[in-house]
Motif scaffolding. Sequence first.
Motif, PDB file in Angstrom:
ATOM      1  N   ARG A 124       0.888  -1.294  -0.074  1.00 28.21           N
ATOM      2  CA  ARG A 124       0.020  -0.079   0.030  1.00 28.21           C
ATOM      3  C   ARG A 124       0.857   1.362   0.063  1.00 28.21           C
ATOM      4  O   ARG A 124       1.949   1.328   0.519  1.00 28.21           O
ATOM      5  CB  ARG A 124      -0.663  -0.186   1.092  1.00 28.21           C
ATOM      6  N   ASN A 130      -2.380   3.966   3.323  1.00 28.90           N
ATOM      7  CA  ASN A 130      -2.293   3.394   4.694  1.00 28.90           C
ATOM      8  C   ASN A 130      -2.762   4.624   5.693  1.00 28.90           C
ATOM      9  O   ASN A 130      -3.622   4.527   6.670  1.00 28.90           O
ATOM     10  CB  ASN A 130      -0.888   3.709   5.104  1.00 28.90           C
ATOM     11  N   ARG A 175      -5.867   4.437   8.111  1.00 23.85           N
ATOM     12  CA  ARG A 175      -5.767   4.680   9.599  1.00 23.85           C
ATOM     13  C   ARG A 175      -6.712   5.901   9.939  1.00 23.85           C
ATOM     14  O   ARG A 175      -7.653   5.704  11.045  1.00 23.85           O
ATOM     15  CB  ARG A 175      -4.439   5.547   9.622  1.00 23.85           C
TER      16      ARG A 175
END
Length: 201
Positions: A4, A9, A13
């Motif tokens: 990724r 990411n 998150r």
Amino acid sequence: MSPRTKEQNDAIREMRMNQIMQAAAEVYLEKGIQLEVRDVAVKAELGYGTVYHYYKNKHMLLEDLLWDALDRTESAVLPALMGDDESILKAEAFSRLLLRTCIQDSSVFILLKTVADNFHHFPGNRFSKLFGEFQNRIYLPFVEIIREGIGPQSSEKRANLIFGSLVGYAALNIHHDMRSEIDVEGIVDMIFSGIQSKERE
């Protein structure tokens, strides 16, 4: 399968943290300060390790929840503060926006209720900075438009009365699962008609 990107990411998150925050707000409404990170993981349908990766304890999680709620509260009431209406109409618009957001967003309700309770259930003074920011960004601007609209006499007392009425009314309806029955327009009109009629006496 390619790894990724940083952007992917970051998006994952943010999605996870929103999921955790929403679950934490729901659990807090059910259990109050007795909530545990494990309860939040169950509500969010995530592994305990996943939630613990973001938050080592419930106080860190609640602190993040409340700071995030403060930002959303400020965004919600800003249109009323920035409007061109006379001050009393600004104060009414502010109150409607605050109550509506409080009903729709559990974390905003938790923030307002926690501030009203003076962070009674939270340890130490870790929330003193948050309280100061709430005063500067939400409460004092509201006191100022009350002062401009109704007069300087007891403007803070009137602001407290309005805040207390809104938070108390929301609490009764939220804890009895009656959000859909809340009459935002009606309750704000009732509060302000009472204040203004008292002013004319």
